[in-house]
Scaffold this active site. Sequence first.
Site, PDB file in Angstrom:
ATOM      1  CG  ASP A 185      35.295 -35.542  10.982  1.00 20.99           C
ATOM      2  OD1 ASP A 185      36.065 -36.438  11.382  1.00 20.99           O
ATOM      3  OD2 ASP A 185      34.096 -35.725  10.722  1.00 20.99           O
TER       4      ASP A 185
ATOM      5  CB  CYS B  31      29.480 -41.744  11.260  1.00 14.91           C
ATOM      6  SG  CYS B  31      31.145 -42.443  11.381  1.00 14.91           S
TER       7      CYS B  31
ATOM      8  CG  HIS C  40      33.579 -37.919  13.525  1.00 12.92           C
ATOM      9  ND1 HIS C  40      33.325 -37.940  12.175  1.00 12.92           N
ATOM     10  CD2 HIS C  40      32.937 -39.001  14.047  1.00 12.92           C
ATOM     11  CE1 HIS C  40      32.564 -38.989  11.881  1.00 12.92           C
ATOM     12  NE2 HIS C  40      32.317 -39.641  13.006  1.00 12.92           N
TER      13      HIS C  40
END
Length: 361
Positions: free
Chosen positions: A305, A151, A334
């Site tokens: 995502d 991330c 995600h």
Amino acid sequence: MFFQQDALARMGHRWLEQAPTSWRRYRKAVEILSQAEPPTGQTPKTTIWRKNKMRLYHFSLPGVERVHQFPVLMVYAMINKPYILDMEPGHSFVEFLVRQGFSVYMIDWGVAGPEDRHNGFGEYMFDYLDKAVDRVLRHAGADRIHMFAYCMGGTMGAMYTALFPDKVKDLTLLAAPIDFRHAPLYNQWLRKEYFDVDKLVETFGNVPPEVIDFGNKMLKPMSNFVDPWVSLLDRVDDETFVHSWRMLNKWVNDGTPFPGQAYREWIHEFYQDNKLVEGTLILRDRPVDLSQIRCPVLLLTAERDHIVPPPQSEALFEHILSSDRTEYQFPVGHVSLVYGGTASKRVYPRTADWLKAHDAM
């Protein structure tokens, strides 16, 4: 008229028949929500270094020996708890890599307080991350790391590799935002004429986690605000589903404040000006030049995502000089890239195999 009355009567009878079941599910859901939060981050670890709020962990398991030369350093976003990579036995990226014979380390940024509001990416890159890398290398007796970053931590991992290429053996990025043109809703919401990030930071100091969480959830409001609760009521008798739901619900609601200056830079320099791929990002008088990344690179992306769409990560390949570059894309969202059935059965093994092959190179 008679048809409508008859239809309404039938619906009423069905509701009365289902009411006891619906009420039982509601009561059971309330009981579930009143339980203590499930344990997370269970892989044994020791803290080998700390700086202010930050902790650097080293993981180990009884009877499991290190067999690979280079250590893995996991870097996560400073706005969430990193235990998403170590949720529980059997569903832990950390545990899986340790069992594969890797020496695994992780940065826990801690919870930013008012005294951290002036920290920007320069501080976190040079004063925290680089010093943590040096501690890992010393502790592991190695000269380079496997950089493993997820991330926003992936953005930082790419920046670090560009700034300190001699310390990175290879780079693994999971759902990492790189080219901020590929974030259509954020790009609209965060336009300079609409979003005064300076006023926000001046008001809050550190940006509360609720503000970040609300923005992420508004990308898909029905899916994020309504669907989880409907799903819990519908599947309240499915123990496996309820367990996973509770684990993720804990993590989603366990955010940390975004240090004010870092948030200001995140919006100005990344989302609004896209300086990372434009080649104009400067940290402490040093340019962050992605073309300095020449080591092997693995991208892990999630097809569904909505927080970091795959093109936002894949754009990295347009700016680096690595000849050894690989992407694995999985049909998940995600978070499911690192926790859940697909993660434990497919993502973990393929990542470990790639790391093993490159550890030996």
